[in-house]
Design an enzyme around this catalytic site. Structure first.
Site, PDB file in Angstrom:
ATOM      1  N   ASN A  54      30.651  34.972  32.342  1.00 56.12           N
ATOM      2  CA  ASN A  54      31.557  35.618  33.298  1.00 56.12           C
ATOM      3  C   ASN A  54      30.730  36.510  34.220  1.00 56.12           C
ATOM      4  O   ASN A  54      30.074  37.445  33.768  1.00 56.12           O
ATOM      5  CB  ASN A  54      32.596  36.455  32.535  1.00 56.12           C
ATOM      6  CG  ASN A  54      33.628  37.069  33.471  1.00 56.12           C
ATOM      7  OD1 ASN A  54      33.267  37.619  34.515  1.00 56.12           O
ATOM      8  ND2 ASN A  54      34.890  36.996  33.108  1.00 56.12           N
ATOM      9  N   HIS A 106      30.938  41.079  36.890  1.00 54.32           N
ATOM     10  CA  HIS A 106      30.293  42.379  37.097  1.00 54.32           C
ATOM     11  C   HIS A 106      28.988  42.320  37.870  1.00 54.32           C
ATOM     12  O   HIS A 106      28.429  43.357  38.226  1.00 54.32           O
ATOM     13  CB  HIS A 106      30.209  43.136  35.768  1.00 54.32           C
ATOM     14  CG  HIS A 106      31.593  43.384  35.249  1.00 54.32           C
ATOM     15  ND1 HIS A 106      32.484  44.200  35.925  1.00 54.32           N
ATOM     16  CD2 HIS A 106      32.257  42.855  34.208  1.00 54.32           C
ATOM     17  CE1 HIS A 106      33.651  44.165  35.283  1.00 54.32           C
ATOM     18  NE2 HIS A 106      33.551  43.351  34.266  1.00 54.32           N
ATOM     19  N   HIS A 156      37.057  36.091  37.247  1.00 58.97           N
ATOM     20  CA  HIS A 156      38.429  36.587  37.241  1.00 58.97           C
ATOM     21  C   HIS A 156      38.747  37.095  38.640  1.00 58.97           C
ATOM     22  O   HIS A 156      38.261  38.151  39.035  1.00 58.97           O
ATOM     23  CB  HIS A 156      38.550  37.709  36.201  1.00 58.97           C
ATOM     24  CG  HIS A 156      39.936  38.226  36.024  1.00 58.97           C
ATOM     25  ND1 HIS A 156      40.254  39.132  35.038  1.00 58.97           N
ATOM     26  CD2 HIS A 156      41.090  37.975  36.694  1.00 58.97           C
ATOM     27  CE1 HIS A 156      41.553  39.422  35.124  1.00 58.97           C
ATOM     28  NE2 HIS A 156      42.073  38.724  36.112  1.00 58.97           N
ATOM     29  N   ARG A 207      40.941  38.974  40.468  1.00 56.42           N
ATOM     30  CA  ARG A 207      42.031  39.903  40.215  1.00 56.42           C
ATOM     31  C   ARG A 207      42.833  40.148  41.494  1.00 56.42           C
ATOM     32  O   ARG A 207      42.314  40.052  42.609  1.00 56.42           O
ATOM     33  CB  ARG A 207      41.484  41.243  39.712  1.00 56.42           C
ATOM     34  CG  ARG A 207      41.046  41.213  38.257  1.00 56.42           C
ATOM     35  CD  ARG A 207      40.488  42.567  37.817  1.00 56.42           C
ATOM     36  NE  ARG A 207      40.288  42.606  36.366  1.00 56.42           N
ATOM     37  CZ  ARG A 207      41.193  43.072  35.507  1.00 56.42           C
ATOM     38  NH1 ARG A 207      42.353  43.535  35.961  1.00 56.42           N
ATOM     39  NH2 ARG A 207      40.954  43.082  34.204  1.00 56.42           N
ATOM     40  N   ARG A 217      38.891  43.814  42.784  1.00 54.98           N
ATOM     41  CA  ARG A 217      37.946  44.909  42.519  1.00 54.98           C
ATOM     42  C   ARG A 217      36.519  44.402  42.368  1.00 54.98           C
ATOM     43  O   ARG A 217      35.576  45.137  42.557  1.00 54.98           O
ATOM     44  CB  ARG A 217      38.361  45.672  41.264  1.00 54.98           C
ATOM     45  CG  ARG A 217      38.279  44.855  40.003  1.00 54.98           C
ATOM     46  CD  ARG A 217      38.687  45.666  38.776  1.00 54.98           C
ATOM     47  NE  ARG A 217      40.128  45.967  38.765  1.00 54.98           N
ATOM     48  CZ  ARG A 217      40.727  46.495  37.705  1.00 54.98           C
ATOM     49  NH1 ARG A 217      40.032  46.772  36.607  1.00 54.98           N
ATOM     50  NH2 ARG A 217      42.020  46.753  37.718  1.00 54.98           N
ATOM     51  N   GLU A 269      39.861  32.587  35.895  1.00 55.05           N
ATOM     52  CA  GLU A 269      40.791  33.485  35.207  1.00 55.05           C
ATOM     53  C   GLU A 269      41.684  34.167  36.232  1.00 55.05           C
ATOM     54  O   GLU A 269      41.190  34.605  37.282  1.00 55.05           O
ATOM     55  CB  GLU A 269      40.010  34.553  34.438  1.00 55.05           C
ATOM     56  CG  GLU A 269      39.343  34.038  33.214  1.00 55.05           C
ATOM     57  CD  GLU A 269      38.734  35.167  32.410  1.00 55.05           C
ATOM     58  OE1 GLU A 269      38.445  36.217  32.980  1.00 55.05           O
ATOM     59  OE2 GLU A 269      38.535  34.993  31.199  1.00 55.05           O
ATOM     60  N   THR A 324      40.714  43.813  30.871  1.00 54.84           N
ATOM     61  CA  THR A 324      41.840  43.197  30.174  1.00 54.84           C
ATOM     62  C   THR A 324      42.035  43.856  28.813  1.00 54.84           C
ATOM     63  O   THR A 324      41.059  44.038  28.077  1.00 54.84           O
ATOM     64  CB  THR A 324      41.579  41.689  30.002  1.00 54.84           C
ATOM     65  OG1 THR A 324      41.365  41.145  31.304  1.00 54.84           O
ATOM     66  CG2 THR A 324      42.739  40.995  29.340  1.00 54.84           C
ATOM     67  N   GLU A 340      42.482  30.737  24.786  1.00 57.67           N
ATOM     68  CA  GLU A 340      41.312  31.597  24.659  1.00 57.67           C
ATOM     69  C   GLU A 340      41.707  32.787  23.799  1.00 57.67           C
ATOM     70  O   GLU A 340      42.548  33.607  24.207  1.00 57.67           O
ATOM     71  CB  GLU A 340      40.780  32.072  26.015  1.00 57.67           C
ATOM     72  CG  GLU A 340      39.558  32.981  25.819  1.00 57.67           C
ATOM     73  CD  GLU A 340      38.893  33.408  27.109  1.00 57.67           C
ATOM     74  OE1 GLU A 340      39.116  32.786  28.165  1.00 57.67           O
ATOM     75  OE2 GLU A 340      38.141  34.405  27.054  1.00 57.67           O
ATOM     76  N   HIS A 352      35.955  38.120  25.294  1.00 61.70           N
ATOM     77  CA  HIS A 352      36.180  39.544  25.595  1.00 61.70           C
ATOM     78  C   HIS A 352      35.450  40.457  24.623  1.00 61.70           C
ATOM     79  O   HIS A 352      35.664  40.406  23.420  1.00 61.70           O
ATOM     80  CB  HIS A 352      37.658  39.941  25.663  1.00 61.70           C
ATOM     81  CG  HIS A 352      37.801  41.260  26.383  1.00 61.70           C
ATOM     82  ND1 HIS A 352      37.995  41.363  27.743  1.00 61.70           N
ATOM     83  CD2 HIS A 352      37.704  42.529  25.929  1.00 61.70           C
ATOM     84  CE1 HIS A 352      38.033  42.643  28.080  1.00 61.70           C
ATOM     85  NE2 HIS A 352      37.862  43.378  27.004  1.00 61.70           N
TER      86      HIS A 352
HETATM   87  C1  LIG Z   1      40.214  38.010  30.232  1.00 61.78           C
HETATM   88  C2  LIG Z   1      38.999  38.794  29.907  1.00 61.78           C
HETATM   89  O1  LIG Z   1      38.834  39.288  28.840  1.00 61.78           O
HETATM   90  C3  LIG Z   1      37.955  38.937  30.916  1.00 61.78           C
HETATM   91  O2  LIG Z   1      37.468  37.726  31.277  1.00 61.78           O
HETATM   92  C4  LIG Z   1      38.494  39.644  32.119  1.00 61.78           C
HETATM   93  O3  LIG Z   1      37.990  39.078  33.283  1.00 61.78           O
HETATM   94  C5  LIG Z   1      38.068  41.076  32.014  1.00 61.78           C
HETATM   95  O4  LIG Z   1      38.339  41.690  33.241  1.00 61.78           O
HETATM   96  P1  LIG Z   1      37.109  42.362  33.995  1.00 61.78           P
HETATM   97  O5  LIG Z   1      36.079  41.306  34.238  1.00 61.78           O
HETATM   98  O6  LIG Z   1      37.738  42.899  35.247  1.00 61.78           O
HETATM   99  O7  LIG Z   1      36.595  43.421  33.056  1.00 61.78           O
HETATM  100  N1  LIG Z   2      37.570  35.941  29.017  1.00 57.02           N
HETATM  101  C1  LIG Z   2      36.484  36.763  28.556  1.00 57.02           C
HETATM  102  C2  LIG Z   2      35.410  36.803  29.573  1.00 57.02           C
HETATM  103  O1  LIG Z   2      35.377  35.992  30.494  1.00 57.02           O
HETATM  104  C3  LIG Z   2      34.345  37.829  29.469  1.00 57.02           C
HETATM  105  O2  LIG Z   2      34.843  39.015  28.921  1.00 57.02           O
HETATM  106  P1  LIG Z   2      33.756  40.195  28.778  1.00 57.02           P
HETATM  107  O3  LIG Z   2      32.575  39.609  28.016  1.00 57.02           O
HETATM  108  O4  LIG Z   2      33.360  40.618  30.163  1.00 57.02           O
HETATM  109  O5  LIG Z   2      34.463  41.267  27.999  1.00 57.02           O
END
Ligand SMILES: CC(=O)[C@@H](O)[C@H](O)COP(=O)(O)O
Ligand SMILES: NCC(=O)COP(=O)(O)O
Length: 240
Positions: free
Chosen positions: A6, A9, A42, A44, A48, A69, A100, A151, A190
């Protein structure tokens, strides 16, 4: 078992100065070259971190699995069907949340998902995944809807104190077995990191995609992205 990275960030850091660097798409390329099976982002509602233009560039550049996401808003459904990723993971989204905070509450969304969300997404070939806590009632409602995957939200396990970790792992194990029995793919994500990932992989069966973001991107600040992705893959190979 696949590692999906993911890159939300990377976009957080990019947006801090608004000068286009670091580029989430370049980060995604580095992750895939290092061996990741795909990329998660994600988009959003408040944009952000990941922005719409990132999504269209990721669609063109990601070679492996692309997991979109999103909240189940009409706006996001329209963008998702336009992008046509491999996978769409529906997640709860609160404007004030830092991240999340849990899985979808299926009883409260089931009618809307049955009447609006799934009919639109099912017009495409996009696999539909629901982000759920390991609650049997939620998992069974997801199967009733025709979800392709679940998931499992691993944040409660990741944030649990030592006394509760075993209990949370047991919940995740039972949840994964039920998801598999109901014919859906088992994904997880997560709060996962290099320290807690081995316990999860040791305990939870049938895992297909494991999505990891914040901890991996954070560690890459010290180690670099390629080395960090390879460190996660090395752990996963022990449990493949
Ligand atoms: C669904 C999940 O747990 C994450 O993939 C989500 O994207 C967290 O949101 P942030 O990336 O904004 O922290
Ligand atoms: N759905 C979880 C994800 O994509 C990553 O979550 P995190 O490792 O950033 O908490």
């Amino acid at each position: 078992m696949n590692l999906l990275v993911n890159i939300d960030h990377v976009a957080t850091l990019r947006n801090a100065r608004g000068e286009g660097y670091p580029d989430p798409i370049e980060a995604a390329e580095v992750c895939e070259k290092a061996g990741a099976s795909g990329i998660v982002f994600h988009l959003r509602g408040d944009r952000r971190h990941i922005r719409d233009e990132d999504v269209y560039r990721l669609k063109e550049s990601v070679r492996g699995t692309l997991d979109f996401e999103m909240a189940a808003s009409d706006e996001m459904i329209d963008i998702c069907t336009d992008i046509a990723p491999h996978l769409c993971t529906l997640v709860p989204e609160g404007r004030e949340e830092l991240t999340t905070e849990g899985g979808l509450k299926m009883k409260s969304v089931i009618d809307d998902y049955k009447n609006r969300v799934f009919p639109k997404l099912k017009e495409t070939n996009i696999e539909i995944s629901l982000f759920l806590d390991p609650n049997p009632e939620d998992i069974e409602l997801a199967a009733e809807l025709g979800a392709d995957a679940i998931e499992l939200h691993t944040g409660t396990f990741a944030n649990a104190d030592p006394q509760k970790r075993r209990h949370e792992l047991t919940r995740l194990r039972k949840g994964a077995k039920l998801i598999n029995e109901l014919g859906m793919k088992v994904n997880a994500g997560h709060g996962l990191n290099l320290d807690n990932l081995p316990d999860l992989l040791e305990t939870v069966p049938h895992l297909h995609d494991v999505s990891i973001g914040h901890a991996l991107i954070s560690k890459s600040v010290y180690w670099g992205l390629e080395k960090t992705v390879k460190a996660y893959l090395e752990i996963m190979e022990d449990y493949a």
